[in-house]
Motif scaffolding. Sequence first.
Motif, PDB file in Angstrom:
ATOM      1  N   GLU A 199       0.837  -1.208   0.000  1.00 41.49           N
ATOM      2  CA  GLU A 199       0.000   0.000   0.000  1.00 41.49           C
ATOM      3  C   GLU A 199       0.869   1.254   0.000  1.00 41.49           C
ATOM      4  O   GLU A 199       0.614   2.204  -0.747  1.00 41.49           O
ATOM      5  CB  GLU A 199      -0.924  -0.025   1.222  1.00 41.49           C
ATOM      6  N   ARG A 200       1.913   1.269   0.829  1.00 42.43           N
ATOM      7  CA  ARG A 200       2.791   2.446   0.884  1.00 42.43           C
ATOM      8  C   ARG A 200       3.494   2.666  -0.447  1.00 42.43           C
ATOM      9  O   ARG A 200       3.603   3.801  -0.921  1.00 42.43           O
ATOM     10  CB  ARG A 200       3.817   2.288   2.010  1.00 42.43           C
ATOM     11  N   VAL A 201       3.985   1.582  -1.033  1.00 39.44           N
ATOM     12  CA  VAL A 201       4.690   1.700  -2.314  1.00 39.44           C
ATOM     13  C   VAL A 201       3.732   2.124  -3.420  1.00 39.44           C
ATOM     14  O   VAL A 201       4.055   2.990  -4.245  1.00 39.44           O
ATOM     15  CB  VAL A 201       5.384   0.369  -2.665  1.00 39.44           C
ATOM     16  N   ALA A 202       2.548   1.539  -3.452  1.00 40.39           N
ATOM     17  CA  ALA A 202       1.579   1.852  -4.505  1.00 40.39           C
ATOM     18  C   ALA A 202       1.220   3.333  -4.496  1.00 40.39           C
ATOM     19  O   ALA A 202       1.089   3.959  -5.559  1.00 40.39           O
ATOM     20  CB  ALA A 202       0.323   1.000  -4.334  1.00 40.39           C
ATOM     21  N   ASP A 207       7.542   3.663  -9.808  1.00 40.90           N
ATOM     22  CA  ASP A 207       8.500   2.708 -10.359  1.00 40.90           C
ATOM     23  C   ASP A 207       7.837   1.342 -10.543  1.00 40.90           C
ATOM     24  O   ASP A 207       6.783   1.055  -9.963  1.00 40.90           O
ATOM     25  CB  ASP A 207       9.701   2.572  -9.428  1.00 40.90           C
ATOM     26  N   PRO A 208       8.455   0.464 -11.360  1.00 42.10           N
ATOM     27  CA  PRO A 208       7.873  -0.863 -11.574  1.00 42.10           C
ATOM     28  C   PRO A 208       7.727  -1.645 -10.270  1.00 42.10           C
ATOM     29  O   PRO A 208       8.521  -1.495  -9.338  1.00 42.10           O
ATOM     30  CB  PRO A 208       8.889  -1.540 -12.505  1.00 42.10           C
ATOM     31  N   ILE A 209       6.693  -2.464 -10.222  1.00 38.85           N
ATOM     32  CA  ILE A 209       6.435  -3.351  -9.082  1.00 38.85           C
ATOM     33  C   ILE A 209       6.409  -4.777  -9.605  1.00 38.85           C
ATOM     34  O   ILE A 209       5.737  -5.071 -10.597  1.00 38.85           O
ATOM     35  CB  ILE A 209       5.104  -3.012  -8.399  1.00 38.85           C
ATOM     36  N   LEU A 324       4.587   0.191 -14.732  1.00 39.45           N
ATOM     37  CA  LEU A 324       4.653  -1.236 -15.029  1.00 39.45           C
ATOM     38  C   LEU A 324       4.470  -2.075 -13.774  1.00 39.45           C
ATOM     39  O   LEU A 324       5.113  -1.834 -12.757  1.00 39.45           O
ATOM     40  CB  LEU A 324       6.004  -1.568 -15.679  1.00 39.45           C
ATOM     41  N   LEU A 325       3.573  -3.033 -13.872  1.00 36.78           N
ATOM     42  CA  LEU A 325       3.444  -4.086 -12.870  1.00 36.78           C
ATOM     43  C   LEU A 325       3.800  -5.399 -13.555  1.00 36.78           C
ATOM     44  O   LEU A 325       3.402  -5.630 -14.697  1.00 36.78           O
ATOM     45  CB  LEU A 325       2.020  -4.171 -12.327  1.00 36.78           C
ATOM     46  N   CYS A 326       4.535  -6.237 -12.879  1.00 37.13           N
ATOM     47  CA  CYS A 326       4.930  -7.523 -13.438  1.00 37.13           C
ATOM     48  C   CYS A 326       4.541  -8.640 -12.483  1.00 37.13           C
ATOM     49  O   CYS A 326       4.563  -8.463 -11.264  1.00 37.13           O
ATOM     50  CB  CYS A 326       6.441  -7.587 -13.688  1.00 37.13           C
ATOM     51  N   GLY A 327       4.208  -9.780 -13.051  1.00 37.56           N
ATOM     52  CA  GLY A 327       3.915 -10.953 -12.245  1.00 37.56           C
ATOM     53  C   GLY A 327       4.695 -12.144 -12.768  1.00 37.56           C
ATOM     54  O   GLY A 327       4.944 -12.255 -13.974  1.00 37.56           O
ATOM     55  N   LEU A 351      13.090  -3.221  -8.266  1.00 42.21           N
ATOM     56  CA  LEU A 351      13.193  -2.224  -7.198  1.00 42.21           C
ATOM     57  C   LEU A 351      12.204  -2.539  -6.082  1.00 42.21           C
ATOM     58  O   LEU A 351      12.546  -2.518  -4.898  1.00 42.21           O
ATOM     59  CB  LEU A 351      12.917  -0.828  -7.760  1.00 42.21           C
ATOM     60  N   TRP A 352      10.956  -2.832  -6.460  1.00 43.07           N
ATOM     61  CA  TRP A 352       9.920  -3.191  -5.495  1.00 43.07           C
ATOM     62  C   TRP A 352       9.422  -4.588  -5.833  1.00 43.07           C
ATOM     63  O   TRP A 352       8.642  -4.765  -6.770  1.00 43.07           O
ATOM     64  CB  TRP A 352       8.759  -2.197  -5.539  1.00 43.07           C
TER      65      TRP A 352
END
Length: 535
Positions: A199-202, A207-209, A324-327, A351-352
């Motif tokens: 939540e804090r990062v979002a 930056d990409p997660i 960008l979100l990656c899974g 990074l995250w």
Amino acid sequence: MNKNVVIGLLGPVLDSGKEPKRWERWRPTVSVCQHEELLVHRFDLIYQRRYASLLKSVIADIRQVSPETEVVPHCIEFRDPWDFEEVFAALHDFARGYAFDTEQETYLVHITTGTHVAQICMFLLTEAHYFPAKLIQTGPTNQPEQKVAGNYTIIDLDLSKYDRIATRFNQEKRDDISFLKSGIETRSPRFNALIEQIERVAINSVDPILLMGPTGAGKSQLARRIFELKKARRQVSGLFVEVNCATLRGDGAMSALFGHRRGAFTGAIQDRHGLLQSADKGMLFLDEIGELGLDEQAMLLRAIEEHRFLPIGSDTEAQSDFQLLCGTNRDLGQEVAKGRFRGDLLARINLWTFCLPGLAERTEDIEPNLEYELECFAEKNGNRVSFNQQAKRRFLAFAIGPEARWSANFRDLNGAVKRMATLAPAGRITVEVVEEEIQRLRNSWRDKADDPGRSLLREVLGEESAAELDSFEQVQLAEVVRVCRSVATLSGAGRKLFSVSRQGKKSSNDADRLRKYLARFNLDWDRVRQGSIMS
């Protein structure tokens, strides 16, 4: 005691006045120094040269009401005091060049005088800590004894010091965390701590997660929730674009991601915007990013870093500003070591990184998720179903016990609830219904463990795509992959697979038949051959 230093702007209108009657009305800059409980040791007064006469008058009046106050004038010229860019730049330069001494002095930024643009700039520079100060706001009053001095308010921009605001922010944070968890009151300390950090990062990062975890752990649902949270806060205005990279194969992968121009290749009859461009101002979720080819990875890296890329067949770069979100359910570090994933791309998206635990690692959350799945079933089907007490105890005992493998994680749980709710007599899940479902789950997990073909398909397709195939297709495709890995060439694999049917054909192209069959599953020869000892 620290010395009090006020930094403010001379007000050409509110601070004006030369006649004796000026002492009968409130003037902001002078009034700051007229309060017995607020001793101003120094007033750094910003002015423009054309108001030099007013400056002298105001300085003289301050000396009269507060002899202890030293007034230090600072001339800053604004060609247009209503030009935000010009005013901000000038005040920013002033703040950068100011010799602050926070150990000896306490600073107050006066935001009552100046144009609205100047007041906003002073506020922003204080909020950003270019002025390590609190704000002071002055105003007139109707009280006769304070008519000239007016009143003042000191505002501390550290909002955590305001109890009601802090309480509101804490509630908002709790609401955000609950939203990311779909409102489920999860009990796993590890998972709850993970979601709090996400939540804090979002909220604070663009930056990409990278979301890691086994298939069915909830990566796709969480990615969409992150997007919806940022959209509710107006941090994104574009779309949420999701793609399973395991479905991107061969020449079509580049076109799907980056787009193409008409005539770029056979079949390109019109221009096409790729997924990256569709995600402009929004979020792009690349699920199973470990399945992307190396060429696509190289172009993606540049698109992340520069927000520019070249569609296939185009001489003109396209632009897209997306988060960008990656899974992935793969260990990307191991993929880099094997040469299947670019190390520079991993460094950029790493990074995250958050690893979602599987359902078997958070069995304390099975019960609240069970209730959530029943709510979803009721909402979708318009039919509310519940467990009887004994049936619920029996299912939970099995679900958290050693027999339960939850190999597909929440997909297994979701499927189990749907089946039990559908078969529940009169809307009540009974022990008999639960026992039937337990047996189904046992059989399913045993079949998956015992079938080497399924393992082969998961390797080439990815777990999610493999799970979407019918049992017949799984058996057939697994045999095709096994044969392809047992021979050295596409033609050789075709001859072996079609050895009977080819006898009745006058001419045959076994390689072409096999290529078209693999294309139905978005596979090509190189992809199928990965991992073969004959590669």
